[in-house]
Design a protein around this motif. Structure first.
Motif, PDB file in Angstrom:
ATOM      1  N   SER A  66      62.915 -67.961   0.907  1.00 50.00           N
ATOM      2  CA  SER A  66      62.585 -69.273   1.477  1.00 50.00           C
ATOM      3  C   SER A  66      62.063 -69.142   2.903  1.00 50.00           C
ATOM      4  CB  SER A  66      63.809 -70.186   1.449  1.00 50.00           C
ATOM      5  OG  SER A  66      64.764 -69.804   2.428  1.00 50.00           O
ATOM      6  N   LEU A  67      62.469 -68.066   3.582  1.00 50.70           N
ATOM      7  CA  LEU A  67      62.007 -67.803   4.946  1.00 50.70           C
ATOM      8  C   LEU A  67      60.777 -66.896   4.968  1.00 50.70           C
ATOM      9  CD1 LEU A  67      65.502 -67.218   6.607  1.00 50.70           C
ATOM     10  CD2 LEU A  67      64.061 -69.261   6.772  1.00 50.70           C
ATOM     11  N   ARG A  68      60.222 -66.632   3.786  1.00 47.28           N
ATOM     12  CA  ARG A  68      59.032 -65.791   3.608  1.00 47.28           C
ATOM     13  C   ARG A  68      59.270 -64.348   4.043  1.00 47.28           C
ATOM     14  NH1 ARG A  68      53.935 -69.771   5.315  1.00 47.28           N
ATOM     15  NH2 ARG A  68      54.478 -71.466   3.888  1.00 47.28           N
ATOM     16  N   ARG A  69      60.514 -63.916   3.959  1.00 47.37           N
ATOM     17  CA  ARG A  69      60.857 -62.515   4.253  1.00 47.37           C
ATOM     18  C   ARG A  69      60.987 -61.783   2.913  1.00 47.37           C
ATOM     19  NH1 ARG A  69      65.736 -63.546   8.456  1.00 47.37           N
ATOM     20  NH2 ARG A  69      66.155 -61.335   8.038  1.00 47.37           N
ATOM     21  N   TYR A  70      59.844 -61.723   2.222  1.00 45.61           N
ATOM     22  CA  TYR A  70      59.863 -61.262   0.832  1.00 45.61           C
ATOM     23  C   TYR A  70      60.234 -59.794   0.698  1.00 45.61           C
ATOM     24  CZ  TYR A  70      57.442 -65.685   0.195  1.00 45.61           C
ATOM     25  OH  TYR A  70      57.108 -67.020   0.210  1.00 45.61           O
TER      26      TYR A  70
ATOM     27  N   LEU B 261      62.615 -62.070  -8.645  1.00 44.62           N
ATOM     28  CA  LEU B 261      62.239 -60.738  -8.158  1.00 44.62           C
ATOM     29  C   LEU B 261      60.735 -60.503  -8.333  1.00 44.62           C
ATOM     30  CD1 LEU B 261      62.725 -57.812  -7.235  1.00 44.62           C
ATOM     31  CD2 LEU B 261      63.377 -57.273  -9.598  1.00 44.62           C
ATOM     32  N   LEU B 262      60.221 -60.790  -9.517  1.00 40.59           N
ATOM     33  CA  LEU B 262      58.790 -60.594  -9.760  1.00 40.59           C
ATOM     34  C   LEU B 262      57.946 -61.474  -8.841  1.00 40.59           C
ATOM     35  CD1 LEU B 262      58.718 -60.400 -13.670  1.00 40.59           C
ATOM     36  CD2 LEU B 262      58.540 -58.507 -12.050  1.00 40.59           C
ATOM     37  N   HIS B 263      58.419 -62.692  -8.583  1.00 35.78           N
ATOM     38  CA  HIS B 263      57.668 -63.606  -7.717  1.00 35.78           C
ATOM     39  C   HIS B 263      57.677 -63.101  -6.270  1.00 35.78           C
ATOM     40  CE1 HIS B 263      55.640 -67.299  -6.822  1.00 35.78           C
ATOM     41  NE2 HIS B 263      56.572 -67.711  -5.992  1.00 35.78           N
ATOM     42  N   ALA B 264      58.818 -62.587  -5.816  1.00 40.23           N
ATOM     43  CA  ALA B 264      58.881 -62.031  -4.464  1.00 40.23           C
ATOM     44  C   ALA B 264      57.950 -60.828  -4.335  1.00 40.23           C
ATOM     45  CB  ALA B 264      60.318 -61.638  -4.123  1.00 40.23           C
ATOM     46  N   LYS B 265      57.920 -59.984  -5.359  1.00 32.85           N
ATOM     47  CA  LYS B 265      57.017 -58.834  -5.336  1.00 32.85           C
ATOM     48  C   LYS B 265      55.556 -59.288  -5.318  1.00 32.85           C
ATOM     49  CE  LYS B 265      58.001 -55.078  -7.598  1.00 32.85           C
ATOM     50  NZ  LYS B 265      58.336 -54.065  -8.617  1.00 32.85           N
ATOM     51  N   ALA B 266      55.269 -60.378  -6.015  1.00 34.80           N
ATOM     52  CA  ALA B 266      53.895 -60.895  -6.027  1.00 34.80           C
ATOM     53  C   ALA B 266      53.463 -61.330  -4.630  1.00 34.80           C
ATOM     54  CB  ALA B 266      53.782 -62.057  -7.006  1.00 34.80           C
ATOM     55  N   HIS B 267      54.378 -61.888  -3.857  1.00 35.27           N
ATOM     56  CA  HIS B 267      54.038 -62.345  -2.504  1.00 35.27           C
ATOM     57  C   HIS B 267      53.627 -61.187  -1.601  1.00 35.27           C
ATOM     58  CE1 HIS B 267      54.706 -66.682  -2.080  1.00 35.27           C
ATOM     59  NE2 HIS B 267      55.634 -66.568  -3.010  1.00 35.27           N
ATOM     60  N   VAL B 268      54.170 -60.008  -1.823  1.00 38.04           N
ATOM     61  CA  VAL B 268      53.792 -58.854  -0.994  1.00 38.04           C
ATOM     62  C   VAL B 268      52.809 -57.944  -1.733  1.00 38.04           C
ATOM     63  CG1 VAL B 268      55.948 -58.912   0.304  1.00 38.04           C
ATOM     64  CG2 VAL B 268      55.781 -57.449  -1.720  1.00 38.04           C
ATOM     65  N   CYS B 269      52.327 -58.413  -2.896  1.00 31.23           N
ATOM     66  CA  CYS B 269      51.362 -57.659  -3.714  1.00 31.23           C
ATOM     67  C   CYS B 269      51.886 -56.273  -4.069  1.00 31.23           C
ATOM     68  CB  CYS B 269      50.000 -57.589  -3.023  1.00 31.23           C
ATOM     69  SG  CYS B 269      49.248 -59.221  -2.793  1.00 31.23           S
ATOM     70  N   ASP B 270      53.168 -56.230  -4.400  1.00 32.80           N
ATOM     71  CA  ASP B 270      53.774 -55.010  -4.942  1.00 32.80           C
ATOM     72  C   ASP B 270      53.730 -55.159  -6.456  1.00 32.80           C
ATOM     73  OD1 ASP B 270      55.347 -52.974  -5.897  1.00 32.80           O
ATOM     74  OD2 ASP B 270      57.135 -53.498  -4.741  1.00 32.80           O
TER      75      ASP B 270
ATOM     76  N   ALA C 153      48.919 -62.973   4.700  1.00 30.08           N
ATOM     77  CA  ALA C 153      50.160 -63.703   4.435  1.00 30.08           C
ATOM     78  C   ALA C 153      51.363 -63.060   5.099  1.00 30.08           C
ATOM     79  CB  ALA C 153      50.375 -63.807   2.923  1.00 30.08           C
ATOM     80  N   ASN C 154      51.480 -61.744   4.996  1.00 29.43           N
ATOM     81  CA  ASN C 154      52.593 -61.018   5.595  1.00 29.43           C
ATOM     82  C   ASN C 154      52.185 -59.550   5.721  1.00 29.43           C
ATOM     83  OD1 ASN C 154      53.599 -59.583   3.003  1.00 29.43           O
ATOM     84  ND2 ASN C 154      53.599 -61.757   2.416  1.00 29.43           N
ATOM     85  N   ALA C 155      52.896 -58.827   6.577  1.00 30.59           N
ATOM     86  CA  ALA C 155      52.521 -57.439   6.870  1.00 30.59           C
ATOM     87  C   ALA C 155      52.583 -56.555   5.632  1.00 30.59           C
ATOM     88  CB  ALA C 155      53.433 -56.891   7.967  1.00 30.59           C
ATOM     89  N   SER C 156      53.572 -56.770   4.784  1.00 29.64           N
ATOM     90  CA  SER C 156      53.701 -55.941   3.579  1.00 29.64           C
ATOM     91  C   SER C 156      52.545 -56.181   2.629  1.00 29.64           C
ATOM     92  CB  SER C 156      55.029 -56.229   2.886  1.00 29.64           C
ATOM     93  OG  SER C 156      56.110 -55.846   3.694  1.00 29.64           O
ATOM     94  N   CYS C 157      52.126 -57.440   2.516  1.00 26.61           N
ATOM     95  CA  CYS C 157      50.978 -57.775   1.664  1.00 26.61           C
ATOM     96  C   CYS C 157      49.727 -57.053   2.151  1.00 26.61           C
ATOM     97  CB  CYS C 157      50.772 -59.291   1.674  1.00 26.61           C
ATOM     98  SG  CYS C 157      49.149 -59.829   1.131  1.00 26.61           S
ATOM     99  N   VAL C 158      49.484 -57.100   3.460  1.00 28.63           N
ATOM    100  CA  VAL C 158      48.308 -56.433   4.033  1.00 28.63           C
ATOM    101  C   VAL C 158      48.349 -54.943   3.736  1.00 28.63           C
ATOM    102  CG1 VAL C 158      47.155 -55.827   6.196  1.00 28.63           C
ATOM    103  CG2 VAL C 158      47.993 -58.166   5.835  1.00 28.63           C
TER     104      VAL C 158
ATOM    105  N   PHE D 277      41.730 -59.487   7.099  1.00 25.87           N
ATOM    106  CA  PHE D 277      42.785 -60.478   6.923  1.00 25.87           C
ATOM    107  C   PHE D 277      42.734 -61.525   8.033  1.00 25.87           C
ATOM    108  CE2 PHE D 277      44.100 -56.862   4.469  1.00 25.87           C
ATOM    109  CZ  PHE D 277      44.598 -57.448   3.305  1.00 25.87           C
ATOM    110  N   ALA D 278      42.728 -62.783   7.601  1.00 20.11           N
ATOM    111  CA  ALA D 278      42.629 -63.897   8.534  1.00 20.11           C
ATOM    112  C   ALA D 278      44.019 -64.441   8.866  1.00 20.11           C
ATOM    113  CB  ALA D 278      41.780 -65.012   7.920  1.00 20.11           C
ATOM    114  N   PRO D 279      44.277 -64.781  10.121  1.00 24.30           N
ATOM    115  CA  PRO D 279      45.558 -65.391  10.486  1.00 24.30           C
ATOM    116  C   PRO D 279      45.581 -66.870  10.096  1.00 24.30           C
ATOM    117  CG  PRO D 279      44.158 -65.275  12.408  1.00 24.30           C
ATOM    118  CD  PRO D 279      43.398 -64.594  11.303  1.00 24.30           C
ATOM    119  N   ARG D 280      46.779 -67.448  10.063  1.00 26.53           N
ATOM    120  CA  ARG D 280      46.898 -68.892   9.822  1.00 26.53           C
ATOM    121  C   ARG D 280      46.577 -69.634  11.115  1.00 26.53           C
ATOM    122  NH1 ARG D 280      49.016 -70.193   4.947  1.00 26.53           N
ATOM    123  NH2 ARG D 280      50.074 -68.530   3.805  1.00 26.53           N
ATOM    124  N   ILE D 281      45.739 -70.674  11.002  1.00 27.42           N
ATOM    125  CA  ILE D 281      45.345 -71.482  12.163  1.00 27.42           C
ATOM    126  C   ILE D 281      45.375 -72.948  11.747  1.00 27.42           C
ATOM    127  CG2 ILE D 281      43.961 -69.692  13.302  1.00 27.42           C
ATOM    128  CD1 ILE D 281      41.485 -70.774  11.943  1.00 27.42           C
ATOM    129  N   THR D 282      45.007 -73.855  12.635  1.00 27.69           N
ATOM    130  CA  THR D 282      45.035 -75.283  12.317  1.00 27.69           C
ATOM    131  C   THR D 282      44.018 -75.607  11.222  1.00 27.69           C
ATOM    132  OG1 THR D 282      43.354 -75.899  13.935  1.00 27.69           O
ATOM    133  CG2 THR D 282      45.653 -75.781  14.709  1.00 27.69           C
TER     134      THR D 282
END
Length: 680
Positions: free
Chosen positions: A204-208, A232-241, A516-521, A540-545
Motif C-alpha cells: 500500500s506504501l508502494r514499497r513492493y 505476491l504476483l501483483h507485487a512482483k509485477a509492480h517491480v517488473c520481476d 515507477a520505482n527503483a527496482s522497476c527501473v 524513465f520519466a519522473p512523476r510531475i503535475t
C-alpha cells in the motif's frame, strides 16, 4: 506435560475400561482436539454429552471443535447450552462471539464479547474478539483500543498485535503498524497472517520490493493462506520481476477453477486470465469478503423526489487520476433533474482538486471516520435513488456499505474495470467495445451501454504552456520516441518482447516509460539488456503535475499500449495531448479501453487485432513519419468534433442511463441490460 501424542493411547484405553465415564470421554476429546484431530474429538465430546449433558465445559469444548469445522450455527447452539448451565461462563460467551463473527452476525458477536468482558474484564481473548468485530464494522480507533487491552493483559498475544497493525494502517499510523507487526513476528516468526499484513502494508506504501519477501514468508508459513499468492504476483509485477510469473498465473487460474481463494480480483486484471476467470475470481472474493447481509436497509419503499438522487461513493475524491477525468462531468450534472451527493471515505489531501470536487456536488459528505453500517444508514436516510460505486475491489474499498442495500439501485463505474461478481451491484457502466455482447455472460451485473465510450473525460483539462525540450526530459533530440506511461504492473514479458524488437529495428529509437520505482527501473533495464537492447535506450520519466505531464507528451512520437491491462486514463491523457496511441484489442475489459477511446476519437485505424499486427503497425508508423504526422494532425483536428472529449455530451448520456434504469425500477421491472443511443 503437553505430551498429547503419548497420552492419547492411554486415555483411549481408559474410555474402554471405564465404559461409561463421561469425564474420560471428555478428557479424550481434549487430547484429540490438541492433536488437531477434530472429527475424533467431536465424537468423544458427543459421547461424553450423551452420558451427561449437564457439564457446561463439555458443551463449550464441543462448540470450539464445531467452530473449527466451519459448523458455526451448531457451535453457537453448544455455547448457548454451556452458558445456560453456567451463566457466568465468560469463555463460552467469548467463543460464541468468535462463531458469530464467522457467521457475519457482528452485532450479536459484539454483544457476546461485551458479556464475556462484563463477567471477566481480564479475558484477553474477548478483547481481541471485540477488536476484530470493531475493525470489521469500520471502527478502527475503537478496535485499536481493544487490541491494546488484549496485549496488555497477554503480552505474548501475537495475533492481537497482528490485528492491531491492520487497524493502525487503516488510520494512517503506518509506523505504529510496523511496530505492532514486529512485535507479533518476534513472538511468532511463523505467523503467516502477520507476514501477510506486513506485505499488504508495504504494498500500500508502494514499497513492493519489501512486500515481496513478506508475502513469500507468509506462503512459507502457510502455503494455503488466502489471497496471498495473487498479492505476491501483483507485487512482483509492480517491480517488473517476471521470474516464475507465467507459471504463477497458470497456477492461479487452475486454483480458481477449483474454487480456491488464491488471488484478489484486482491482481488478476493485469494477467493473461480470461474474462471467465475474472468472473470466477470476483465471485469467490465477493462471496467470501462481502456475503449477503441479513440487514437490507431499502425494503421496497418508494419516496417520490422532484429530482433523481445520485450518490457517488469513492475513496479517491482527491488529487487522483479519476477525478481529473470526472470533475467536469460532476460540475455539469443538470441540477434541475439530478441531485448529486459525494460520499467520501478516503483521505482529504487538501489539494486544489479536493476543493474543486467539494464545489462540484450539491452535498459533499466526508464519512472516512464512520463505520460501514453508519454510512449505509446515512445513504438510506438521504433517500438516495442510485448509488454509484467508484472504488470496487481497489484500495480503500468499503463494499460492505452496499452489501446492506442502502439504495434501490446500485452500480459500478470506472473504479473497478471488470465484473465484481456481487449480487449487490445491479449495473456496470460500459460500452460495446469494452464489453461486446458476446462477453455479457462473464458479468454478474446488467450492463448500461453508453455511446461510444464509457470512460468520462474532461475536455477542459489544462496543458502547461511550456513544453520541456527533449534534452531536458533525457530524450534524444532526433531519435524516434516510443512512449508508454502505463503503470509498471501492466508491463508483461510478451509486450516487452515486442517493444525490444521495435527498438532493435528502429535505429536511434528509445522507449520512454514512467519511473515507477527503483527496482522497476533496474529490472526493466536488465530485461532490455537480456534482449540485446542497450539499457540506456529505456528512458524513465519522473512523476510531475498533470498539466506538466500532459505537456511532455508532445515530445513523444507514438504511445504504445500494454495488452492485458491497457491504458485507461493514460490513453485519455495521451490523446488529449495530441499523441497517437497504438493499442491491441484485448480479450477482457481492461485490455479494450484504449480501443474504446480511439473509436470515440475517430481513430479506429490505430486498433490492432492481434499482437503481430500491433508490432507491424508500430514498425510501419516509426518508419513513415509522414503517415504518423497525418495521424497526429487528424487527432488534433478531430478532438473538438468527435465525442471523446465532449464532457457535456457524455454527461447527458450518463444521465440518460440513470433515467432509463430508474424508469425500469419504477415500472417494477428488474435490472436489465440496455443501450443509450448516441446523442441522447
Amino acid at each position: 506435560q503437553g505430551r498429547f501424542a503419548e497420552a492419547e493411547p492411554y486415555i483411549r484405553r481408559a474410555t474402554l475400561v471405564t465404559a461409561g465415564s463421561d469425564a474420560t470421554f471428555y478428557n479424550h476429546g481434549l487430547v484429540l482436539k490438541s492433536l488437531d484431530r477434530p472429527l475424533e474429538a467431536l465424537d468423544a465430546f458427543s459421547r461424553a454429552l450423551a452420558m451427561n449433558a449437564q457439564v457446561a465445559e463439555t458443551w463449550n469444548n464441543r462448540g470450539t471443535v464445531l467452530n473449527g469445522l466451519g459448523r458455526y450455527d451448531e457451535a453457537i447452539d453448544d455455547f448457548d447450552k454451556a452458558t445456560s448451565l453456567k451463566p457466568g461462563y465468560a469463555d463460552a460467551f467469548c467463543n460464541k462471539g468468535k462463531s458469530l463473527i464467522q457467521s457475519r452476525r457482528y452485532g450479536e458477536a459484539l454483544a457476546a464479547f461485551d458479556t464475556a468482558l462484563k463477567l471477566n474484564p481480564d479475558l484477553a481473548e474477548a478483547w481481541q474478539g471485540r477488536g476484530d468485530v470493531l475493525a470489521t464494522l469500520g471502527r478502527p480507533d475503537e478496535a485499536i483500543a481493544a487490541f491494546a487491552r488484549a496485549t496488555s493483559l497477554k503480552p505474548d498475544y501475537a495475533e492481537a498485535y497482528c490485528n492491531a497493525a491492520r487497524s493502525l494502517a487503516q488510520t494512517g499510523r503506518h509506523e505504529d503498524a510496523f511496530a505492532a507487526l514486529d512485535a507479533a513476528l518476534k513472538l511468532r516468526p511463523d505467523l503467516a497472517e502477520a507476514w501477510k499484513a506486513r506485505g499488504t502494508l508495504l504494498a500500500s506504501l508502494r514499497r513492493y520490493d519489501e512486500a515481496i519477501p513478506a508475502f513469500e514468508a507468509a506462503l512459507k508459513a502457510d502455503p494455503g493462506i488466502e489471497y496471498v499468492f495473487g498479492d505476491l504476483l501483483h507485487a512482483k509485477a509492480h517491480v517488473c520481476d517476471w521470474q516464475g510469473t507465467t507459471e504463477g498465473w497458470s497456477k492461479v487460474v487452475h486454483a480458481l477453477q477449483n474454487g480456491a481463494r488464491i488471488s484478489p480480483p484486482f491482481a488478476l486484471l493485469a494477467s493473461p486470465a480470461s474474462a471467465a476467470d475474472q468472473l470466477t475470481c470476483s465471485a469467490i472474493y465477493a462471496a467470501d469478503r462481502f456475503p449477503p447481509s441479513t440487514v437490507q436497509l431499502w425494503r421496497g419503499e418508494r419516496a417520490p423526489h422532484d429530482r433523481l438522487r445520485i450518490a457517488y461513493l469513492s475513496a479517491d475524491f482527491r488529487d487522483h487520476a479519476f477525478p481529473h477525468l470526472a470533475a467536469g462531468m460532476w460540475e455539469r450534472h443538470d441540477r434541475s433533474r439530478f441531485e448529486t451527493v459525494a460520499i467520501s471515505y478516503g483521505v482529504d489531501d487538501g489539494s486544489a482538486m479536493r476543493a474543486r470536487l467539494m464545489q462540484a456536488f450539491e452535498r459533499f459528505i466526508d464519512v472516512r471516520h464512520k463505520p460501514d453500517p453508519e454510512i449505509a444508514r446515512l445513504i438510506r436516510e438521504l433517500e438516495i435513488d442510485i448509488a454509484v460505486d467508484l472504488t470496487g475491489f481497489t484500495a480503500g474499498m468499503r463494499a460492505n456499505v452496499l452489501v446492506q442495500r442502502p439504495a434501490p439501485l446500485q452500480l459500478s463505474y470506472v473504479g473497478y474495470p471488470g465484473t465484481m461478481g456481487a449480487e449487490f451491484i445491479d449495473y456496470i457502466i460500459a460500452d460495446r467495445i469494452v464489453i461486446p455482447p458476446e462477453h455479457q455472460k462473464f458479468y454478474s451485473e446488467q450492463i448500461a451501454y453508453l455511446p461510444p465510450s464509457y470512460l468520462v473525460t474532461d475536455g477542459s483539462h489544462r496543458i502547461a504552456e511550456v513544453t520541456p525540450t527533449r534534452v531536458e526530459a533525457g530524450l534524444p533530440e532526433h531519435g524516434f520516441v516510443f512512449c508508454s506511461f502505463n503503470n509498471s504492473f501492466k508491463i508483461t514479458p510478451d509486450i516487452f518482447d515486442v517493444w525490444m524488437r521495435l527498438l532493435r529495428a528502429v535505429d536511434g529509437s528509445v522507449l520512454w516509460l514512467l519511473g515507477a520505482n527503483a527496482s522497476c527501473v533496474e529490472n526493466l533495464r536488465s530485461e532490455a539488456d537480456a534482449r540485446g537492447v542497450a539499457p540506456d535506450r529505456l528512458v524513465f520519466a519522473p512523476r510531475i503535475t498533470v498539466p506538466e505531464h500532459l505537456a511532455r507528451h508532445r515530445l513523444a512520437d507514438l504511445f504504445l499500449d500494454t495488452i492485458y491491462y491497457g491504458a485507461h486514463t493514460t490513453a485519455s491523457d495521451a490523446l488529449f495531448a495530441g499523441l497517437p496511441v497504438l493499442t491491441c484489442l484485448g480479450s477482457t475489459f481492461t485490455g479494450r479501453v484504449a480501443a474504446s477511446l480511439l473509436d470515440a476519437a475517430g481513430l479506429p485505424e490505430l486498433i490492432a487485432g492481434s499482437l503481430a499486427e500491433y508490432e507491424t503497425m508500430a514498425m510501419q508508423l516509426a518508419r513513415d513519419r509522414e503517415r504518423l504526422g497525418a495521424l497526429r494532425d487528424k487527432l488534433v483536428r478531430q478532438r473538438s468534433r468527435f465525442p471523446l472529449f465532449n464532457t457535456a455530451l457524455f454527461t447527458r448520456q450518463l444521465e440518460a442511463a440513470y433515467q432509463t434504469m430508474w424508469a425500469r425500477h419504477l415500472g417494477g421491472e428488474p435490472p436489465r441490460t440496455f443501450s443509450i443511443e448516441a446523442g441522447s
